[in-house]
Scaffold this motif. Structure first.
Motif, PDB file in Angstrom:
ATOM      1  N   LEU A  45      40.951  50.292  53.909  1.00  0.00           N
ATOM      2  CA  LEU A  45      40.474  50.750  52.606  1.00  0.00           C
ATOM      3  C   LEU A  45      40.878  49.789  51.488  1.00  0.00           C
ATOM      4  O   LEU A  45      40.061  49.428  50.630  1.00  0.00           O
ATOM      5  N   LEU A  46      42.139  49.375  51.497  1.00  0.00           N
ATOM      6  CA  LEU A  46      42.601  48.459  50.452  1.00  0.00           C
ATOM      7  C   LEU A  46      41.896  47.112  50.545  1.00  0.00           C
ATOM      8  O   LEU A  46      41.595  46.484  49.528  1.00  0.00           O
ATOM      9  N   SER A  47      41.641  46.654  51.777  1.00  0.00           N
ATOM     10  CA  SER A  47      40.935  45.381  51.939  1.00  0.00           C
ATOM     11  C   SER A  47      39.518  45.464  51.396  1.00  0.00           C
ATOM     12  O   SER A  47      39.030  44.532  50.750  1.00  0.00           O
ATOM     13  N   GLY A  48      38.860  46.593  51.672  1.00  0.00           N
ATOM     14  CA  GLY A  48      37.502  46.732  51.170  1.00  0.00           C
ATOM     15  C   GLY A  48      37.426  46.878  49.670  1.00  0.00           C
ATOM     16  O   GLY A  48      36.505  46.366  49.019  1.00  0.00           O
ATOM     17  N   LEU A  49      38.406  47.586  49.077  1.00  0.00           N
ATOM     18  CA  LEU A  49      38.362  47.826  47.642  1.00  0.00           C
ATOM     19  C   LEU A  49      38.856  46.639  46.825  1.00  0.00           C
ATOM     20  O   LEU A  49      38.223  46.227  45.851  1.00  0.00           O
ATOM     21  N   TYR A  50      40.001  46.096  47.212  1.00  0.00           N
ATOM     22  CA  TYR A  50      40.644  45.056  46.416  1.00  0.00           C
ATOM     23  C   TYR A  50      40.494  43.664  47.018  1.00  0.00           C
ATOM     24  O   TYR A  50      40.238  42.697  46.304  1.00  0.00           O
ATOM     25  N   GLY A  51      40.703  43.556  48.342  1.00  0.00           N
ATOM     26  CA  GLY A  51      40.600  42.241  48.963  1.00  0.00           C
ATOM     27  C   GLY A  51      39.220  41.631  48.799  1.00  0.00           C
ATOM     28  O   GLY A  51      39.082  40.450  48.440  1.00  0.00           O
ATOM     29  N   PHE A  52      38.177  42.430  49.037  1.00  0.00           N
ATOM     30  CA  PHE A  52      36.815  41.924  48.888  1.00  0.00           C
ATOM     31  C   PHE A  52      36.517  41.557  47.439  1.00  0.00           C
ATOM     32  O   PHE A  52      35.920  40.510  47.161  1.00  0.00           O
ATOM     33  N   THR A  53      36.967  42.397  46.506  1.00  0.00           N
ATOM     34  CA  THR A  53      36.678  42.141  45.095  1.00  0.00           C
ATOM     35  C   THR A  53      37.333  40.847  44.616  1.00  0.00           C
ATOM     36  O   THR A  53      36.695  40.010  43.965  1.00  0.00           O
ATOM     37  N   VAL A  54      38.603  40.666  44.947  1.00  0.00           N
ATOM     38  CA  VAL A  54      39.322  39.464  44.501  1.00  0.00           C
ATOM     39  C   VAL A  54      38.753  38.216  45.176  1.00  0.00           C
ATOM     40  O   VAL A  54      38.537  37.179  44.519  1.00  0.00           O
ATOM     41  N   THR A  55      38.490  38.298  46.473  1.00  0.00           N
ATOM     42  CA  THR A  55      37.978  37.129  47.189  1.00  0.00           C
ATOM     43  C   THR A  55      36.586  36.748  46.701  1.00  0.00           C
ATOM     44  O   THR A  55      36.265  35.559  46.554  1.00  0.00           O
ATOM     45  N   ARG A  56      35.752  37.731  46.423  1.00  0.00           N
ATOM     46  CA  ARG A  56      34.419  37.426  45.908  1.00  0.00           C
ATOM     47  C   ARG A  56      34.501  36.775  44.527  1.00  0.00           C
ATOM     48  O   ARG A  56      33.739  35.847  44.219  1.00  0.00           O
ATOM     49  N   ALA A  57      35.450  37.235  43.705  1.00  0.00           N
ATOM     50  CA  ALA A  57      35.621  36.620  42.387  1.00  0.00           C
ATOM     51  C   ALA A  57      36.044  35.161  42.517  1.00  0.00           C
ATOM     52  O   ALA A  57      35.575  34.297  41.763  1.00  0.00           O
ATOM     53  N   VAL A  58      36.933  34.858  43.488  1.00  0.00           N
ATOM     54  CA  VAL A  58      37.344  33.476  43.703  1.00  0.00           C
ATOM     55  C   VAL A  58      36.164  32.628  44.155  1.00  0.00           C
ATOM     56  O   VAL A  58      35.975  31.488  43.710  1.00  0.00           O
ATOM     57  N   VAL A  59      35.339  33.184  45.058  1.00  0.00           N
ATOM     58  CA  VAL A  59      34.163  32.443  45.540  1.00  0.00           C
ATOM     59  C   VAL A  59      33.187  32.186  44.403  1.00  0.00           C
ATOM     60  O   VAL A  59      32.644  31.080  44.259  1.00  0.00           O
ATOM     61  N   GLU A  60      32.933  33.196  43.567  1.00  0.00           N
ATOM     62  CA  GLU A  60      32.015  33.014  42.448  1.00  0.00           C
ATOM     63  C   GLU A  60      32.544  32.008  41.436  1.00  0.00           C
ATOM     64  O   GLU A  60      31.769  31.238  40.845  1.00  0.00           O
ATOM     65  N   ARG A  61      33.870  31.989  41.253  1.00  0.00           N
ATOM     66  CA  ARG A  61      34.451  31.110  40.235  1.00  0.00           C
ATOM     67  C   ARG A  61      34.520  29.659  40.710  1.00  0.00           C
ATOM     68  O   ARG A  61      34.221  28.721  39.956  1.00  0.00           O
TER      69      ARG A  61
END
Length: 478
Positions: A45-61
């Motif tokens: 759950l934590l990976s889906g909520l926070y891990g995915f969000t943070v990693t996607r932000a790094v990829v977009e940036r």
């Protein structure tokens, strides 16, 4: 049926195993599966909520800039090298503390019986194996989903990432088990890595081949490691984790003055444990490459943090003499001298690694990307980072005992983790800031403000590290 016939009728292994499990765990069975599955559920759950969000932000940036700079292939190659290193470390860890570590009473009373050993050890193996498998799948799935969500690649990255993560997690579990199989005293005395890995692939055969003596030793070691972890006894933890020194016994220490003798002793210890300097070099190398990239310019701030983190980990692997000095501050100093002088001598091994490997690699990396001026700036940057890393090693070696709140029922583990991590977090943060500031020298943009800030940071951090040594020495005298 006669009484004699009843007494001689064999009882199946599964029924005997279930009876033993019922006696120990009750009618509900072992609670280990429920605890592990709940923990994996929370992590997912934590990976889906926070891990995915943070990693996607790094990829977009940073995704587009990394692709434009041609950094995708080096990052992929670095990831492959990291996986290989993790597989080797898992095998080496399995030789000291394998994944199959049931309770010592279970080993003596159930595993040592005539019940099929696959049945008695199946749960002890499947729990860590499943944990690594799911953890790998989560990391790969989150990474693949972040690449898709960040627009860096197409939808195919999701199944590829998930499948690759599951494959790496399973490989880590098998490599870990192969280390335990190879080190088992009941097996062949000259079993190679390939043979032990092949045996681990046949899991039933591998578990049935594990001897009681080896299982008992691994189980007791796991209990001592857990106790040392919960009590923050880093010295006992290192003694349990470290493999016995079996090579280089014929090499002798030659005296040469206080400082040179201590430095020679540390280097002799590294020669007898060659995996430590090799591992340190493998960590310093990518850290120095990242530092050179930062000095050359156009590198994300995350690269500076990861570069300093690699340099710190590599230097920490070869700083065993400094840690032992912190453990033995209260013992008589056979060579005389001050505790500060001995600490400086024990700092020689990590300093030499950073100077002889980190500085040249960073200079070559920066010079290849931005010219000779950047190469010189990279050397200066590594020197500044080295001072910060050594200060962090002093803070970690001489921090003393954890606070009493670390052993309380409420927030104790969190306090203990913070107590263990704060010297490392502080040195990485300060080192990354020093690297970013000194990197401006390579572009000719460094002003007096950057130099003053770096001098101020070092002027504060180094006395703090020295005061940690003074307090630790005073505590041992008291």
């Amino acid at each position: 049926m006669s009484e004699a016939a009843f007494e001689t009728e064999p009882v199946p292994d599964r029924e005997r195993f279930e009876d033993a499990s019922h006696v120990l765990h009750g009618p509900a069975g072992s609670a280990a599966w429920r605890q592990v599955l709940y923990a994996l559920y929370v992590v997912a759950l934590l990976s889906g909520l926070y891990g995915f969000t943070v990693t996607r932000a790094v990829v977009e940036r940073y995704g587009q800039s990394w692709r434009a700079a041609g950094a995708v292939l080096p990052v992929a190659a670095g990831g492959a090298v990291l996986v290989v290193v993790l597989l080797v470390l898992a095998h080496l860890a399995g030789r000291r503390r394998g994944p199959v570590t049931p309770d010592p009473a279970w080993v003596d009373l159930v595993v040592a019986s005539s019940v099929d050993r696959w049945l008695t050890l199946r749960e002890s193996w499947l729990l860590p194996g499943l944990t690594l498998l799911v953890a790998g799948g989560l990391l790969g799935g989150v990474g693949g989903a972040a690449l898709v969500g960040g627009g860096a690649t197409g939808p195919v990255a999701l199944p590829v990432g998930l499948g690759g993560g599951l494959l790496v997690g399973g490989a880590l579990a098998l490599s870990w088990l192969s280390g335990q199989v190879r080190a088992d005293p009941s097996g062949p005395s000259r079993r190679g890595i390939g043979a032990s890995l092949g045996s681990a692939l046949r899991m039933r055969t591998a578990l049935r081949g594990l001897g009681v003596d080896g299982l008992r030793a691994h189980s007791l070691r796991a209990a001592r490691i857990g106790g040392a972890t919960f009590t923050a006894d880093t010295r006992s933890l290192r003694l349990e984790v470290a493999a016995p020194v079996s090579r280089g016994r014929r090499w002798r220490l030659h005296p040469g003055g206080r400082v040179r003798t201590l430095l020679r002793r540390d280097l002799l210890g590294l020669r007898r444990q060659p995996l430590l300097p090799v591992g340190g070099a493998l960590l310093v190398l990518p850290g120095a490459l990242a530092a050179g990239w930062v000095v050359a310019g156009d590198a994300p701030a995350l690269v500076a943090v990861l570069g300093v983190f690699g340099l710190q980990l590599g230097a920490g692997l070869v700083a065993e003499g400094l840690r032992q000095h912190g453990d033995a501050l209260g013992a008589p100093r056979l060579l005389g001298g001050s505790v500060r002088g001995q600490a400086l001598a024990h700092s020689g091994a990590p300093a030499l690694l950073l100077l002889l490997l980190g500085a040249p690699v960073a200079a070559v990396s920066a010079g290849a990307l931005a010219g000779p001026v950047a190469a010189g700036a990279a050397v200066i940057a590594v020197l500044g980072i080295g001072a910060v890393v050594l200060a962090g090693l002093w803070l970690a070696a001489f921090r003393g005992q954890p606070p009493m709140g670390a052993f309380g029922p409420n927030g104790g583990p969190t306090t203990l983790l913070l107590w263990w991590a704060w010297p490392r977090v502080l040195s990485v943060a300060v080192g990354a800031l020093v690297l970013v500031r000194l990197a401006r020298l390579g572009a000719g943009e460094a002003g007096i403000g950057s130099v003053v800030l770096v001098a101020l940071l070092l002027g504060v951090l180094l006395p703090v590290a020295d005061s940690a040594l003074t307090r630790a020495a005073a505590a041992h005298r008291g």
